[in-house]
Design a protein around this motif. Structure first.
Motif, mmCIF file in Angstrom:
data_model
loop_
_atom_site.group_PDB
_atom_site.id
_atom_site.type_symbol
_atom_site.label_atom_id
_atom_site.label_comp_id
_atom_site.label_asym_id
_atom_site.label_seq_id
_atom_site.Cartn_x
_atom_site.Cartn_y
_atom_site.Cartn_z
ATOM 1 N N SER A 14 0.845 -1.195 0.000
ATOM 2 C CA SER A 14 0.000 0.000 0.000
ATOM 3 C C SER A 14 0.877 1.240 0.000
ATOM 4 O O SER A 14 1.943 1.271 0.619
ATOM 5 C CB SER A 14 -0.919 0.027 1.229
ATOM 6 N N TYR A 15 0.427 2.256 -0.716
ATOM 7 C CA TYR A 15 1.090 3.561 -0.695
ATOM 8 C C TYR A 15 0.000 4.616 -0.528
ATOM 9 O O TYR A 15 -0.241 5.452 -1.381
ATOM 10 C CB TYR A 15 1.882 3.755 -1.998
ATOM 11 N N GLY A 16 -0.690 4.523 0.605
ATOM 12 C CA GLY A 16 -1.852 5.361 0.824
ATOM 13 C C GLY A 16 -3.013 4.895 -0.031
ATOM 14 O O GLY A 16 -2.937 3.880 -0.724
ATOM 15 N N GLY A 17 -4.104 5.637 0.021
ATOM 16 C CA GLY A 17 -5.251 5.216 -0.764
ATOM 17 C C GLY A 17 -6.323 6.275 -0.826
ATOM 18 O O GLY A 17 -6.206 7.358 -0.249
ATOM 19 N N GLU A 18 -7.374 5.938 -1.554
ATOM 20 C CA GLU A 18 -8.480 6.861 -1.743
ATOM 21 C C GLU A 18 -9.796 6.177 -1.409
ATOM 22 O O GLU A 18 -9.917 4.945 -1.450
ATOM 23 C CB GLU A 18 -8.528 7.348 -3.190
ATOM 24 N N ILE A 19 -10.774 6.992 -1.058
ATOM 25 C CA ILE A 19 -12.132 6.509 -0.861
ATOM 26 C C ILE A 19 -12.852 6.693 -2.186
ATOM 27 O O ILE A 19 -13.047 7.824 -2.640
ATOM 28 C CB ILE A 19 -12.840 7.269 0.267
ATOM 29 N N ASN A 20 -13.230 5.599 -2.796
ATOM 30 C CA ASN A 20 -13.877 5.645 -4.106
ATOM 31 C C ASN A 20 -15.381 5.766 -3.913
ATOM 32 O O ASN A 20 -16.034 4.846 -3.393
ATOM 33 C CB ASN A 20 -13.527 4.371 -4.894
ATOM 34 N N TYR A 21 -15.930 6.914 -4.349
ATOM 35 C CA TYR A 21 -17.350 7.179 -4.133
ATOM 36 C C TYR A 21 -18.217 6.724 -5.306
ATOM 37 O O TYR A 21 -19.417 6.979 -5.325
ATOM 38 C CB TYR A 21 -17.568 8.667 -3.858
ATOM 39 N N GLU A 22 -17.610 6.055 -6.272
ATOM 40 C CA GLU A 22 -18.386 5.436 -7.336
ATOM 41 C C GLU A 22 -18.665 3.971 -7.005
ATOM 42 O O GLU A 22 -19.749 3.460 -7.271
ATOM 43 C CB GLU A 22 -17.647 5.544 -8.664
ATOM 44 N N ARG A 23 -17.662 3.313 -6.403
ATOM 45 C CA ARG A 23 -17.842 1.915 -6.011
ATOM 46 C C ARG A 23 -18.005 1.757 -4.507
ATOM 47 O O ARG A 23 -18.227 0.672 -4.006
ATOM 48 C CB ARG A 23 -16.647 1.075 -6.499
ATOM 49 N N TYR A 24 -17.848 2.863 -3.779
ATOM 50 C CA TYR A 24 -18.013 2.867 -2.326
ATOM 51 C C TYR A 24 -17.074 1.877 -1.647
ATOM 52 O O TYR A 24 -17.483 1.018 -0.860
ATOM 53 C CB TYR A 24 -19.472 2.571 -1.963
ATOM 54 N N VAL A 25 -15.792 2.022 -1.964
ATOM 55 C CA VAL A 25 -14.756 1.162 -1.391
ATOM 56 C C VAL A 25 -13.526 2.004 -1.100
ATOM 57 O O VAL A 25 -13.386 3.131 -1.582
ATOM 58 C CB VAL A 25 -14.362 0.016 -2.358
ATOM 59 N N GLN A 26 -12.622 1.445 -0.313
ATOM 60 C CA GLN A 26 -11.305 2.028 -0.154
ATOM 61 C C GLN A 26 -10.381 1.360 -1.171
ATOM 62 O O GLN A 26 -10.476 0.152 -1.414
ATOM 63 C CB GLN A 26 -10.778 1.812 1.267
ATOM 64 N N VAL A 27 -9.505 2.140 -1.774
ATOM 65 C CA VAL A 27 -8.612 1.634 -2.814
ATOM 66 C C VAL A 27 -7.171 1.962 -2.435
ATOM 67 O O VAL A 27 -6.785 3.133 -2.388
ATOM 68 C CB VAL A 27 -8.942 2.246 -4.192
ATOM 69 N N ASP A 28 -6.381 0.947 -2.132
ATOM 70 C CA ASP A 28 -4.966 1.155 -1.826
ATOM 71 C C ASP A 28 -4.218 1.471 -3.110
ATOM 72 O O ASP A 28 -4.291 0.718 -4.081
ATOM 73 C CB ASP A 28 -4.364 -0.099 -1.175
#
Length: 437
Positions: free
Chosen positions: A133-147
């Motif tokens: 992991s190198y940080g991540g984002e909250i994906n509001y299209e799929r409603y998931v966390q993405v590393d």
């Protein structure tokens, strides 16, 4: 006078890893820190090993029960907040630090006053050049966390730093003043998504969250309790709670449609495999989210995984070679290959893809620009999900990133019923989910 940094390590039943973790931190180029080890009521010899090897070098706090990742970290953070540390760190017990990792995080925060939290570049311990992991984002299209960069080989093309939505709690440093303002880790999650929500809270409070590529650590990770439904309960319950709490009212209806479709897709998939205990746990997670049940799951909601046959192995049991038509999902392809290697180490695997394919990702596979299934014992067409095939898709063998597979006429009959059955499920559950605030 306190040291500059208070480092909190959360441990549960990993006596060998915690010893090595502490050892690597003590070997850091920067020495201005105190170490707090919080043991979450381990049943192994963790406490004895820590006392034996590091007596006088760490502050050991022994919880009388397992408080989960967030509860364990918060036990140490509460103790550290009694002192005047400039920065506080959270560290998983199965992480090994580069000697400069702590100092690089410290220097980053010293030179970036707008940043409230910074995380390390985390690699797989068992594959040291590959990023976990190198940080991540909250994906509001799929409603998931993405590393970010998960499963990618580290290269010079990856930025030295970046601003992100969250950093994993396995190796992060935060300003003490920011923690006092934002609060400690969201404890009612118990485990999973707590670090994501913490990063979200920092960003909402006006602090930037960053990753620092010169701070390097290696993370063992694990099977995430593969023998039971632990991850299914906490991931789904906490995910439902987070998005229903944080999404604007006008977006919640779209979320319920999407998340219930995804949940039913999983139910339909595991039912095809015969793993009925996962279905039970998903329903417990849904019910607890609706009724605002948080914290540690009560007994009976985390169930033993049912032992079932590997359907991919059954499909390829008479094959010594297989060609896979790649659909662009590298992580999914990696999962498929690992699955095949697990039951047939010598299987000849070919990947059909155009010239843009990163050949270094799979050095033990044949890469071809053309798809000739007749030349192999078996063939698989990658898809986003076996229940998302278009109506006019030709009858074939299909596989998705989770190794769900269609390989018989019966499978096709089952899959054709998905949409209609899914619509009924969503209709029955939607209004219940919209009650969460």
């Amino acid at each position: 006078m306190s040291a500059c940094i208070g480092i909190v390590i959360c441990n549960y039943n990993k006596e060998d890893y915690i010893v090595n973790c502490i050892k690597s931190i003590l070997a850091s180029t920067m020495k201005d820190f105190d170490i707090y080890v919080v043991d979450n009521a381990s049943a192994d010899h963790s406490v004895e090993r820590i006392k034996e090897v590091y007596a006088g070098q760490v502050t050991l706090i022994v919880n009388q029960e397992n408080l989960g990742g967030s509860g364990g970290f918060n036990t140490g953070l509460r103790e550290a907040l009694k002192h005047d540390y400039q920065y506080l760190m959270c560290v998983d017990n199965d992480v090994v630090f580069d000697e400069r990792a702590v100092e690089e995080l410290y220097q980053f925060l010293e030179h970036h006053p707008e940043t409230g939290m910074v995380g390390s570049k985390v690699y797989f311990m068992d594959d040291p050049k590959k990023i976990w992991s190198y940080g991540g984002e909250i994906n509001y299209e799929r409603y998931v966390q993405v590393d970010h960069y998960r499963n990618c080989i580290d290269t010079a093309d990856i930025p030295e730093m970046d601003y992100v939505d969250y950093v994993p709690a396995c190796a992060l440093m935060a300003r003490t003043e920011a923690i006092r303002k934002v609060g400690i880790m969201p404890e009612d999650n118990f485990i999973y998504l707590d670090d994501m929500e913490w990063g979200y809270n920092f960003n909402q409070a006006g602090y930037k969250v960053a990753v620092c590529g010169t701070s390097r650590v290696w993370h063992k990770g694990g099977g995430r309790n593969a023998g039971n439904t632990f991850i299914h309960y906490y991931m789904w319950r906490n995910r439902l709670n987070f998005f229903m709490k944080e999404l604007p009212k006008e977006e919640k209806e779209q979320f319920t449609e999407n998340i219930l479709t995804e949940m039913f897709r999983m139910i339909y998939s595991v039912n095809l495999k015969g793993e009925t205990n996962i279905i039970k746990t998903l329903m417990y997670a849904f019910d607890d989210a609706v009724h605002h049940v948080r914290g540690k799951a009560i007994e009976g909601k985390i169930l033993t995984r049912v032992s079932v046959a590997n359907r991919l192995e059954l499909a390829l049991k008479n094959s010594n070679s297989v060609i896979i038509l790649f659909n662009g999902n590298y992580e999914g392809m990696g999962n498929i290959i690992r699955n095949i290697r697990g039951f047939h180490e010598d299987m000849k695997i070919a990947i059909a893809i155009d010239d843009t394919f990163d050949r270094e990702q799979y050095p033990d596979c044949e890469i071809t620009g053309e798809y000739h299934p007749e030349e192999y014992d078996a063939h698989l067409v990658m898809c986003s999900h076996i229940f998302s095939l278009p109506e006019d898709a030709p009858e074939d063998w299909y596989i998705d990133p989770w190794c769900n597979i269609i390989y018989s006429a019966e499978d096709f009959v089952y899959c054709k019923s998905f949409e209609q059955t899914k619509d009924l499920f969503v209709l029955c559950k939607k209004e219940l989910l919209l009650q969460i605030e």
